[in-house]
Design a protein around this motif. Structure first.
Motif, mmCIF file in Angstrom:
data_model
loop_
_atom_site.group_PDB
_atom_site.id
_atom_site.type_symbol
_atom_site.label_atom_id
_atom_site.label_comp_id
_atom_site.label_asym_id
_atom_site.label_seq_id
_atom_site.Cartn_x
_atom_site.Cartn_y
_atom_site.Cartn_z
ATOM 1 N N MET A 194 0.652 -1.199 0.136
ATOM 2 C CA MET A 194 -0.046 0.032 -0.085
ATOM 3 C C MET A 194 0.978 1.367 0.023
ATOM 4 S SD MET A 194 -2.894 -1.139 2.856
ATOM 5 C CE MET A 194 -3.293 -2.715 2.982
ATOM 6 N N ASP A 195 0.575 2.242 -0.885
ATOM 7 C CA ASP A 195 1.451 3.237 -1.029
ATOM 8 C C ASP A 195 0.582 4.565 -0.127
ATOM 9 O OD1 ASP A 195 -0.093 5.466 -2.964
ATOM 10 O OD2 ASP A 195 -0.229 3.565 -3.685
ATOM 11 N N THR A 196 1.342 5.342 0.431
ATOM 12 C CA THR A 196 0.885 6.454 1.242
ATOM 13 C C THR A 196 -0.215 7.298 0.707
ATOM 14 O OG1 THR A 196 2.801 8.077 0.900
ATOM 15 C CG2 THR A 196 2.806 6.196 2.839
ATOM 16 N N GLN A 197 -0.072 7.568 -0.607
ATOM 17 C CA GLN A 197 -0.864 8.502 -1.424
ATOM 18 C C GLN A 197 -2.309 7.866 -1.682
ATOM 19 O OE1 GLN A 197 1.190 9.167 -4.917
ATOM 20 N NE2 GLN A 197 2.124 11.068 -4.017
ATOM 21 N N SER A 198 -2.174 6.530 -1.918
ATOM 22 C CA SER A 198 -3.436 5.938 -2.175
ATOM 23 C C SER A 198 -4.220 5.850 -0.474
ATOM 24 C CB SER A 198 -3.217 4.432 -2.427
ATOM 25 O OG SER A 198 -2.964 4.579 -3.801
ATOM 26 N N LEU A 199 -3.508 5.844 0.482
ATOM 27 C CA LEU A 199 -3.936 5.846 1.871
ATOM 28 C C LEU A 199 -4.397 7.099 2.288
ATOM 29 C CD1 LEU A 199 -1.782 3.660 3.861
ATOM 30 C CD2 LEU A 199 -3.949 2.837 2.898
ATOM 31 N N GLN A 200 -3.926 8.262 1.920
ATOM 32 C CA GLN A 200 -4.437 9.654 2.167
ATOM 33 C C GLN A 200 -5.649 9.811 1.328
ATOM 34 O OE1 GLN A 200 -0.999 11.812 0.515
ATOM 35 N NE2 GLN A 200 -0.274 11.923 2.865
ATOM 36 N N ALA A 201 -5.850 9.288 0.012
ATOM 37 C CA ALA A 201 -6.843 9.488 -0.736
ATOM 38 C C ALA A 201 -8.102 8.713 -0.065
ATOM 39 C CB ALA A 201 -6.785 9.038 -2.186
ATOM 40 N N PHE A 202 -7.759 7.507 0.343
ATOM 41 C CA PHE A 202 -8.961 6.906 1.029
ATOM 42 C C PHE A 202 -9.224 7.472 2.266
ATOM 43 C CE2 PHE A 202 -9.457 3.471 4.477
ATOM 44 C CZ PHE A 202 -10.708 2.961 3.999
ATOM 45 N N ILE A 203 -8.729 7.898 3.086
ATOM 46 C CA ILE A 203 -8.986 8.573 4.382
ATOM 47 C C ILE A 203 -9.766 9.900 3.966
ATOM 48 C CG2 ILE A 203 -8.284 9.949 6.241
ATOM 49 C CD1 ILE A 203 -5.906 7.847 6.417
ATOM 50 N N ALA A 204 -9.513 10.401 2.997
ATOM 51 C CA ALA A 204 -10.046 11.632 2.516
ATOM 52 C C ALA A 204 -11.698 11.622 2.218
ATOM 53 C CB ALA A 204 -9.324 12.682 1.575
ATOM 54 N N VAL A 205 -11.772 10.429 1.456
ATOM 55 C CA VAL A 205 -13.009 10.171 0.684
ATOM 56 C C VAL A 205 -14.041 9.563 1.920
ATOM 57 C CG1 VAL A 205 -14.281 8.598 -0.851
ATOM 58 C CG2 VAL A 205 -12.018 9.601 -1.441
ATOM 59 N N ALA A 206 -13.222 8.701 2.858
ATOM 60 C CA ALA A 206 -13.869 8.348 4.103
ATOM 61 C C ALA A 206 -14.621 9.413 4.960
ATOM 62 C CB ALA A 206 -12.952 7.110 4.857
ATOM 63 N N ASP A 207 -13.583 10.578 5.239
ATOM 64 C CA ASP A 207 -14.041 11.614 5.976
ATOM 65 C C ASP A 207 -15.073 12.263 5.356
ATOM 66 O OD1 ASP A 207 -12.255 10.610 7.947
ATOM 67 O OD2 ASP A 207 -10.611 11.851 7.468
ATOM 68 N N LEU A 208 -14.964 12.622 4.026
ATOM 69 C CA LEU A 208 -15.806 13.744 3.504
ATOM 70 C C LEU A 208 -16.850 13.244 2.610
ATOM 71 C CD1 LEU A 208 -12.755 15.858 1.942
ATOM 72 C CD2 LEU A 208 -14.233 16.441 3.901
ATOM 73 N N HIS A 209 -16.909 11.639 2.761
ATOM 74 C CA HIS A 209 -18.158 11.192 1.855
ATOM 75 C C HIS A 209 -18.166 11.574 0.479
ATOM 76 C CE1 HIS A 209 -19.007 9.286 5.768
ATOM 77 N NE2 HIS A 209 -19.330 10.369 6.191
ATOM 78 N N SER A 210 -17.020 11.868 -0.295
ATOM 79 C CA SER A 210 -17.173 12.334 -1.512
ATOM 80 C C SER A 210 -15.912 12.352 -2.124
ATOM 81 C CB SER A 210 -17.472 13.819 -1.536
ATOM 82 O OG SER A 210 -17.443 14.620 -2.535
ATOM 83 N N PHE A 211 -15.861 11.858 -3.468
ATOM 84 C CA PHE A 211 -14.596 11.745 -4.129
ATOM 85 C C PHE A 211 -14.151 13.163 -4.535
ATOM 86 C CE2 PHE A 211 -15.470 7.464 -4.068
ATOM 87 C CZ PHE A 211 -14.557 6.554 -4.547
ATOM 88 N N SER A 212 -15.215 14.025 -5.083
ATOM 89 C CA SER A 212 -14.838 15.269 -5.651
ATOM 90 C C SER A 212 -14.293 16.093 -4.432
ATOM 91 C CB SER A 212 -15.961 16.174 -6.157
ATOM 92 O OG SER A 212 -17.053 16.086 -5.221
ATOM 93 N N LEU A 213 -14.950 16.255 -3.140
ATOM 94 C CA LEU A 213 -14.240 16.920 -1.964
ATOM 95 C C LEU A 213 -13.084 16.510 -1.595
ATOM 96 C CD1 LEU A 213 -17.844 17.506 0.254
ATOM 97 C CD2 LEU A 213 -16.772 19.184 -1.343
#
Length: 293
Positions: free
Chosen positions: A1-20
């Motif tokens: 797992m790379d950290t960039q993918s994990l950062q994206a995963f956490i952001a989507v999980a927190d914001l409930h939005s891919f665009s946000l």
């Protein structure tokens, strides 16, 4: 797992939005989707469901989320430890503060810090104290300067710097104004305007009434003390504000009750390795505290 993918995963999980999430990470939505797809391929599991345009975690996503936060925190801690070896005060510092503390207490500290350490990139976030508290707990925020929780989490070190004496206030034309000594029971006969129900300050105030066996009727609420002051000043209800905010627009009431106080200070996670910039900021905050002694 790379950290960039994990950062994206956490952001989507927190914001409930891919665009946000893309906006937060300064990426396009397709780039966020690609990183999530990469992570799903690496884990062999679907991480998000899209139902009625709402993005939610799958069972696998819920299982991964706390571990993803831990992985990123470990990586960031390792990076900080290596950077700290140089002794230089540079890099970025994520600092959260509430609007009231940021406006009325923190400016001299920030001015001294930025003048002393111009190479530090300060990421200043204005959040409710409760949000900042959870940000420190999750590892997203290195340092927060906010209203301290009445009952702090043992994983968070809470260091008081300032003490706000809270005063009961109302508009000059309010029926309570000019009545002399009042009791808490006198106040509950009239509606109040108070901070939101999930705030530390609201808890401190309501607890005083609860201990006296009284219930407060809250007509309106907001987390911004400057807005509370405005609402009290035009007669929408009595309120509770720090002594330093009282001026000719509102009247301080004489209430026969021990002083209600709230403590303001800084928060750090007990298990976090602070950056040199974080340590330098704490030194400035400690200087501010000592100047008050």
């Amino acid at each position: 797992m790379d950290t960039q993918s994990l950062q994206a995963f956490i952001a989507v999980a927190d914001l409930h939005s891919f665009s946000l999430a893309g906006e937060q990470l300064h990426l396009t939505q397709p780039a966020i989707s690609k990183r999530i797809a990469t992570l799903e391929s690496q884990t062999g599991a679907k991480l998000f469901d899209r139902i009625n345009r709402r993005v939610g975690l799958t069972e696998a996503g819920r299982l991964l989320l706390p571990r993803a936060r831990q992985i990123l925190q470990l990586v960031e801690d390792s990076r900080r430890q290596l950077t700290n070896l140089s002794g230089e005060v540079r890099g970025s510092l994520t600092l959260a503060t509430s609007h009231h503390v940021g406006l009325h207490r923190l400016p001299p500290v920030l001015k001294a810090f930025t003048q002393a350490y111009p190479d530090v990139e300060l990421n200043l976030r204005f959040l409710d104290s409760e949000q900042a508290y959870h940000g420190v707990l999750s590892g997203e925020i290195e340092l927060a300067v906010v209203t301290l929780a009445p009952q702090p989490n043992p994983q968070v070190e809470s260091i008081p710097i300032w003490v706000d004496q809270l005063r009961f206030v109302c508009a000059p034309e309010h029926p309570l104004a000019g009545r002399g000594s009042l009791s808490l029971a006198d106040l509950v006969d009239y509606p109040a305007v108070l901070p939101g129900p999930l705030t530390f300050t609201r808890d401190i105030v309501v607890d005083a009434f609860t201990r006296a066996g009284l219930a407060v009727e809250v007509a309106l609420s907001t987390n911004y003390l400057e807005t509370l002051k405005m609402m009290a000043s035009i007669g929408l209800g009595w309120s509770v504000l720090p002594q330093r905010m009282i001026d000719g627009e509102i009247v301080a009431l004489e209430v026969a009750h021990p002083a209600i106080v709230r403590r303001l200070g800084y928060l750090v996670h007990t298990e976090r390795t602070l950056s040199n910039a974080g340590r330098a900021m704490i030194a400035e905050l400690e200087t501010a505290r000592l100047s008050l002694d």
